[in-house]
Design a protein around this motif. Structure first.
Motif, mmCIF file in Angstrom:
data_model
loop_
_atom_site.group_PDB
_atom_site.id
_atom_site.type_symbol
_atom_site.label_atom_id
_atom_site.label_comp_id
_atom_site.label_asym_id
_atom_site.label_seq_id
_atom_site.Cartn_x
_atom_site.Cartn_y
_atom_site.Cartn_z
ATOM 1 N N TRP A 73 0.832 -1.199 0.000
ATOM 2 C CA TRP A 73 0.000 0.000 0.000
ATOM 3 C C TRP A 73 0.869 1.253 0.000
ATOM 4 N N PHE A 74 1.968 1.225 0.786
ATOM 5 C CA PHE A 74 2.905 2.356 0.757
ATOM 6 C C PHE A 74 3.482 2.529 -0.644
ATOM 7 N N THR A 75 3.864 1.417 -1.291
ATOM 8 C CA THR A 75 4.451 1.490 -2.628
ATOM 9 C C THR A 75 3.459 2.037 -3.639
ATOM 10 N N VAL A 76 2.196 1.657 -3.521
ATOM 11 C CA VAL A 76 1.165 2.174 -4.432
ATOM 12 C C VAL A 76 1.008 3.680 -4.257
ATOM 13 N N ARG A 77 0.918 4.135 -3.010
ATOM 14 C CA ARG A 77 0.790 5.570 -2.763
ATOM 15 C C ARG A 77 2.012 6.323 -3.268
ATOM 16 N N PHE A 78 3.175 5.761 -3.018
ATOM 17 C CA PHE A 78 4.412 6.389 -3.493
ATOM 18 C C PHE A 78 4.435 6.448 -5.020
ATOM 19 N N THR A 79 3.997 5.378 -5.679
ATOM 20 C CA THR A 79 4.011 5.335 -7.141
ATOM 21 C C THR A 79 3.078 6.374 -7.736
ATOM 22 N N THR A 245 7.610 3.390 6.038
ATOM 23 C CA THR A 245 8.032 3.799 4.696
ATOM 24 C C THR A 245 8.831 2.691 4.016
ATOM 25 N N GLU A 246 8.505 1.449 4.306
ATOM 26 C CA GLU A 246 9.214 0.331 3.686
ATOM 27 C C GLU A 246 8.531 -0.041 2.372
ATOM 28 N N SER A 247 9.272 0.028 1.286
ATOM 29 C CA SER A 247 8.725 -0.336 -0.021
ATOM 30 C C SER A 247 8.700 -1.851 -0.172
ATOM 31 N N VAL A 248 8.003 -2.319 -1.210
ATOM 32 C CA VAL A 248 7.942 -3.755 -1.467
ATOM 33 C C VAL A 248 9.330 -4.294 -1.803
ATOM 34 N N ALA A 249 10.104 -3.532 -2.577
ATOM 35 C CA ALA A 249 11.455 -3.980 -2.933
ATOM 36 C C ALA A 249 12.314 -4.165 -1.689
ATOM 37 N N LEU A 250 12.229 -3.230 -0.743
ATOM 38 C CA LEU A 250 12.988 -3.352 0.500
ATOM 39 C C LEU A 250 12.462 -4.500 1.352
ATOM 40 N N ASN A 251 11.152 -4.711 1.338
ATOM 41 C CA ASN A 251 10.559 -5.832 2.061
ATOM 42 C C ASN A 251 11.091 -7.164 1.523
ATOM 43 N N ILE A 252 11.157 -7.285 0.195
ATOM 44 C CA ILE A 252 11.672 -8.507 -0.423
ATOM 45 C C ILE A 252 13.139 -8.711 -0.066
ATOM 46 N N TYR A 253 13.907 -7.635 -0.104
ATOM 47 C CA TYR A 253 15.333 -7.717 0.245
ATOM 48 C C TYR A 253 15.518 -8.182 1.692
ATOM 49 N N ASN A 254 14.774 -7.589 2.611
ATOM 50 C CA ASN A 254 14.888 -7.971 4.018
ATOM 51 C C ASN A 254 14.454 -9.420 4.243
ATOM 52 N N GLU A 255 13.402 -9.824 3.543
ATOM 53 C CA GLU A 255 12.903 -11.196 3.707
ATOM 54 C C GLU A 255 13.935 -12.213 3.254
#
Length: 294
Positions: A73-79, A245-255
């Protein structure tokens, strides 16, 4: 004779296209297929064994992984904010820098330069500006705008990343818009002005429809950059405060690399790839349908 010509053409294709095709397969295709495979496993990214778990990773993402939904949802709003602001700024910079200004070449260079700086370095520079520079200006001027907790609050951190993203990418889109604006016929614009059309009407009714191919490209690039935004996110806020403010890309990296759940991370990456591919395909189809046929 015909067979010799066919063999010659095949040899030319192998020489000129073959190496790039091989590298594309090794660097892009094979890792993509391996990622698809690992998304159905519980591999931790280190061990030599990866147990097959089927759709368990995808079930976990859609049922119990609230962080992924929050980050999406954060990534969508940011986009949405990033795409709109970047294209508006890039277009209006191009529009004014195609006028007869003595310093337009210098200004074009200045506005394009942030795109040359790497995202991580740019993020650290702006982190210093937000934390130290703005506070110093706020102390001297007393303006509350500069005294905001730019990277310490959810709302201001969101707009802080937006500011840096737009500042970095608008210059690149400006170059594309300048190229398209320079191809608009001056005779058409002069004829419209003689017929009594205002500058706003000329811009809305003539210029924008004629540069729709550039709009298609710029929207596609901005959507791709926004969805895949990682380096600015990592260097500016690291997803904080409290993951807001964690984007999906950062979420994937952390995971994958911080939590050592590579299988789950690649499953998220596969879902993310499908969503971005669908959105960009729809965007290209929609904007191409509005292009003026020559």
């Amino acid at each position: 004779m015909r067979n010799r010509k066919t063999r010659s053409q095949l040899a030319q294709q192998l020489v000129f296209v073959g190496p790039s095709t091989v590298f594309f397969i090794i660097i892009i295709v094979i890792p993509f297929l391996l990622g698809m495979y690992y998304s159905f496993t519980d591999w931790n990214g280190v061990s030599g064994k990866a147990a097959w778990v089927g759709l368990d990773n995808f079930k976990q993402i859609f049922t119990s992984d609230t962080n992924f939904r929050t980050d999406f949802w954060f990534t969508v709003r940011f986009t949405v904010a990033g795409v709109v602001l970047t294209n508006l700024l890039g277009f209006f910079l191009a529009y004014f820098l195609t006028k007869q200004l003595k310093s337009r070449n210098v200004l074009r260079t200045v506005f394009f330069m942030p795109n040359v700086i790497g995202g991580l370095l740019l993020g650290f520079i702006w982190q210093f500006i937000f934390v130290k520079g703005f506070s110093a200006i706020g102390e001297k001027t007393g303006f509350s705008f500069f005294n905001l907790p730019w990277l310490g609050d959810e709302t201001t951190a969101f707009w802080g990343i937006i500011i840096v993203f737009v500042w970095q990418t608008a210059g690149y889109l400006m170059v594309i818009y300048i190229s398209s604006l320079n191809n608009v016929s001056h005779e058409i614009l002069e004829a419209a002005a003689i017929d009594g059309a205002s500058k706003a009407q000329i811009l809305r009714k003539i210029i924008i429809p004629l540069i729709m191919p550039a709009v298609t490209v710029c929207l596609f690039l901005a959507i791709s950059w926004s969805f895949k935004m990682f380096d600015l996110n990592l260097s500016l806020t690291k997803g904080g405060p409290f993951g807001s403010t964690e984007s999906v890309a950062l979420n994937i990296y952390n995971e994958a690399f911080a939590n050592n759940r590579y299988g789950l991370g690649t499953a998220k990456a596969f879902i993310f790839f499908v969503i971005v591919a669908v959105i960009t395909s729809l965007q290209v189809k929609l904007t191409k349908s509005r292009e003026v046929q020559s």
